[in-house]
Design a protein around this motif. Structure first.
Motif, PDB file in Angstrom:
ATOM      1  N   ASP A  68      15.713 -50.875 -50.885  1.00 17.87           N
ATOM      2  CA  ASP A  68      16.437 -50.893 -52.151  1.00 17.87           C
ATOM      3  C   ASP A  68      17.918 -50.687 -51.888  1.00 17.87           C
ATOM      4  OD1 ASP A  68      17.330 -50.728 -54.739  1.00 17.87           O
ATOM      5  OD2 ASP A  68      16.466 -48.753 -55.118  1.00 17.87           O
ATOM      6  N   ASN A  69      18.699 -51.720 -52.123  1.00 12.14           N
ATOM      7  CA  ASN A  69      20.146 -51.599 -51.975  1.00 12.14           C
ATOM      8  C   ASN A  69      20.818 -51.380 -53.322  1.00 12.14           C
ATOM      9  OD1 ASN A  69      20.150 -51.941 -49.196  1.00 12.14           O
ATOM     10  ND2 ASN A  69      20.083 -54.156 -49.379  1.00 12.14           N
ATOM     11  N   GLY A  70      20.032 -50.995 -54.312  1.00 13.29           N
ATOM     12  CA  GLY A  70      20.564 -50.777 -55.649  1.00 13.29           C
ATOM     13  C   GLY A  70      21.125 -49.377 -55.810  1.00 13.29           C
ATOM     14  N   PRO A  71      21.295 -48.934 -57.040  1.00 15.97           N
ATOM     15  CA  PRO A  71      21.830 -47.596 -57.295  1.00 15.97           C
ATOM     16  C   PRO A  71      20.982 -46.520 -56.613  1.00 15.97           C
ATOM     17  CG  PRO A  71      21.638 -48.857 -59.331  1.00 15.97           C
ATOM     18  CD  PRO A  71      20.973 -49.659 -58.249  1.00 15.97           C
ATOM     19  N   GLY A  72      21.627 -45.587 -55.961  1.00 20.36           N
ATOM     20  CA  GLY A  72      20.921 -44.500 -55.296  1.00 20.36           C
ATOM     21  C   GLY A  72      20.574 -44.797 -53.850  1.00 20.36           C
ATOM     22  N   ALA A  73      20.813 -46.035 -53.390  1.00 21.31           N
ATOM     23  CA  ALA A  73      20.473 -46.395 -52.011  1.00 21.31           C
ATOM     24  C   ALA A  73      21.350 -45.646 -51.016  1.00 21.31           C
ATOM     25  CB  ALA A  73      20.604 -47.894 -51.804  1.00 21.31           C
ATOM     26  N   ASP A  74      22.545 -45.246 -51.431  1.00 17.56           N
ATOM     27  CA  ASP A  74      23.464 -44.514 -50.563  1.00 17.56           C
ATOM     28  C   ASP A  74      23.666 -43.110 -51.130  1.00 17.56           C
ATOM     29  OD1 ASP A  74      25.216 -44.145 -48.392  1.00 17.56           O
ATOM     30  OD2 ASP A  74      26.944 -44.688 -49.616  1.00 17.56           O
ATOM     31  N   ALA A  75      22.551 -42.426 -51.385  1.00 17.46           N
ATOM     32  CA  ALA A  75      22.598 -41.115 -52.034  1.00 17.46           C
ATOM     33  C   ALA A  75      23.303 -40.064 -51.189  1.00 17.46           C
ATOM     34  CB  ALA A  75      21.175 -40.646 -52.363  1.00 17.46           C
ATOM     35  N   CYS A  76      23.400 -40.275 -49.881  1.00 20.04           N
ATOM     36  CA  CYS A  76      24.034 -39.273 -49.024  1.00 20.04           C
ATOM     37  C   CYS A  76      25.496 -39.595 -48.756  1.00 20.04           C
ATOM     38  CB  CYS A  76      23.279 -39.166 -47.698  1.00 20.04           C
ATOM     39  SG  CYS A  76      23.533 -40.566 -46.609  1.00 20.04           S
ATOM     40  N   GLY A  77      25.981 -40.751 -49.195  1.00 22.10           N
ATOM     41  CA  GLY A  77      27.379 -41.116 -49.002  1.00 22.10           C
ATOM     42  C   GLY A  77      27.703 -41.656 -47.625  1.00 22.10           C
ATOM     43  N   ALA A  78      26.706 -42.141 -46.903  1.00 21.04           N
ATOM     44  CA  ALA A  78      26.924 -42.637 -45.538  1.00 21.04           C
ATOM     45  C   ALA A  78      27.913 -43.796 -45.480  1.00 21.04           C
ATOM     46  CB  ALA A  78      25.594 -43.055 -44.917  1.00 21.04           C
ATOM     47  N   ASP A 109      19.231 -37.635 -49.746  1.00 16.17           N
ATOM     48  CA  ASP A 109      20.501 -36.924 -49.869  1.00 16.17           C
ATOM     49  C   ASP A 109      20.989 -36.349 -48.540  1.00 16.17           C
ATOM     50  OD1 ASP A 109      18.425 -35.013 -49.765  1.00 16.17           O
ATOM     51  OD2 ASP A 109      19.673 -33.530 -50.771  1.00 16.17           O
ATOM     52  N   ARG A 110      20.197 -36.508 -47.471  1.00 16.25           N
ATOM     53  CA  ARG A 110      20.586 -35.944 -46.165  1.00 16.25           C
ATOM     54  C   ARG A 110      21.328 -37.004 -45.349  1.00 16.25           C
ATOM     55  NH1 ARG A 110      15.787 -33.655 -43.053  1.00 16.25           N
ATOM     56  NH2 ARG A 110      15.219 -35.847 -42.979  1.00 16.25           N
ATOM     57  N   LEU A 111      22.463 -36.615 -44.798  1.00 13.39           N
ATOM     58  CA  LEU A 111      23.255 -37.483 -43.936  1.00 13.39           C
ATOM     59  C   LEU A 111      22.879 -37.194 -42.490  1.00 13.39           C
ATOM     60  CD1 LEU A 111      25.729 -39.487 -44.070  1.00 13.39           C
ATOM     61  CD2 LEU A 111      27.086 -37.519 -43.388  1.00 13.39           C
ATOM     62  N   ASN A 112      22.430 -38.213 -41.773  1.00 10.80           N
ATOM     63  CA  ASN A 112      22.090 -38.080 -40.358  1.00 10.80           C
ATOM     64  C   ASN A 112      23.227 -38.649 -39.518  1.00 10.80           C
ATOM     65  OD1 ASN A 112      19.443 -36.976 -40.652  1.00 10.80           O
ATOM     66  ND2 ASN A 112      18.718 -39.003 -41.219  1.00 10.80           N
ATOM     67  N   ILE A 113      23.746 -37.825 -38.628  1.00 10.76           N
ATOM     68  CA  ILE A 113      24.792 -38.251 -37.707  1.00 10.76           C
ATOM     69  C   ILE A 113      24.151 -38.325 -36.325  1.00 10.76           C
ATOM     70  CG2 ILE A 113      27.037 -37.718 -36.707  1.00 10.76           C
ATOM     71  CD1 ILE A 113      27.616 -36.030 -39.235  1.00 10.76           C
ATOM     72  N   ARG A 133      25.859 -43.593 -34.864  1.00 10.90           N
ATOM     73  CA  ARG A 133      25.306 -44.121 -36.118  1.00 10.90           C
ATOM     74  C   ARG A 133      25.349 -43.027 -37.177  1.00 10.90           C
ATOM     75  NH1 ARG A 133      20.187 -45.423 -34.417  1.00 10.90           N
ATOM     76  NH2 ARG A 133      19.125 -43.820 -35.576  1.00 10.90           N
ATOM     77  N   ILE A 134      25.599 -43.420 -38.414  1.00  8.61           N
ATOM     78  CA  ILE A 134      25.579 -42.504 -39.563  1.00  8.61           C
ATOM     79  C   ILE A 134      24.735 -43.173 -40.640  1.00  8.61           C
ATOM     80  CG2 ILE A 134      26.925 -41.295 -41.316  1.00  8.61           C
ATOM     81  CD1 ILE A 134      29.331 -41.429 -39.403  1.00  8.61           C
ATOM     82  N   GLU A 135      23.718 -42.438 -41.128  1.00  6.18           N
ATOM     83  CA  GLU A 135      22.811 -43.023 -42.116  1.00  6.18           C
ATOM     84  C   GLU A 135      22.203 -41.942 -42.991  1.00  6.18           C
ATOM     85  OE1 GLU A 135      19.788 -44.969 -39.836  1.00  6.18           O
ATOM     86  OE2 GLU A 135      19.079 -43.101 -38.991  1.00  6.18           O
ATOM     87  N   CYS A 136      21.662 -42.374 -44.118  1.00  6.75           N
ATOM     88  CA  CYS A 136      20.941 -41.454 -44.993  1.00  6.75           C
ATOM     89  C   CYS A 136      19.510 -41.302 -44.479  1.00  6.75           C
ATOM     90  CB  CYS A 136      20.886 -41.981 -46.417  1.00  6.75           C
ATOM     91  SG  CYS A 136      22.508 -42.154 -47.207  1.00  6.75           S
ATOM     92  N   GLY A 137      18.904 -40.197 -44.806  1.00  8.90           N
ATOM     93  CA  GLY A 137      17.497 -40.005 -44.445  1.00  8.90           C
ATOM     94  C   GLY A 137      17.250 -38.630 -44.024  1.00  8.90           C
TER      95      GLY A 137
END
Length: 107
Positions: free
Chosen positions: A35-45, A89-93, A103-107
């Motif tokens: 899902d690339n819609g609203p909320g797909a980048d909930a962590c701000g990555a 909502d968790r940002l993984n670095i 790499r920086i991603e949500c999850g």
């Protein structure tokens, strides 16, 4: 010599004796869609992707956490054990062997 030949004949006969059609199987479900819609980048990555390739440190971690607005930040180095639970909502670095952000991603 007759016994092995007889065994093979009986085995072949047993296999061909079942003339029932193969059981119908349901088709596999389609693969999940990302899902690339609203909320797909909930962590701000997406807002901190420019940090990839930089040497990681405490100050950079704080800046990334603040700018992304992530509820949680997790730093993962090669070989680190990590839970497999997905938290949008968790940002993984992810760092490489030299503590450079790979790499920086949500999850």
């Amino acid at each position: 010599m007759r016994l092995p030949l007889l065994s093979v004949v009986l085995a072949i006969a047993a296999c061909s004796a079942s003339s029932q059609p193969a059981a119908n199987r349901d088709e596999a479900p389609p693969p999940p869609r990302i899902d690339n819609g609203p909320g797909a980048d909930a962590c701000g990555a997406q807002s901190v992707q420019d940090r990839i390739g930089r040497a990681f440190g405490d100050a950079l971690r704080e800046a990334i956490a603040e700018e992304s607005g992530a509820g949680r930040v997790r730093v993962l180095r090669p070989g680190d054990m990590a839970t497999m639970d997905h938290r949008p909502d968790r940002l993984n670095i992810h760092l490489d062997d030299n503590d450079v952000i790979a790499r920086i991603e949500c999850g």
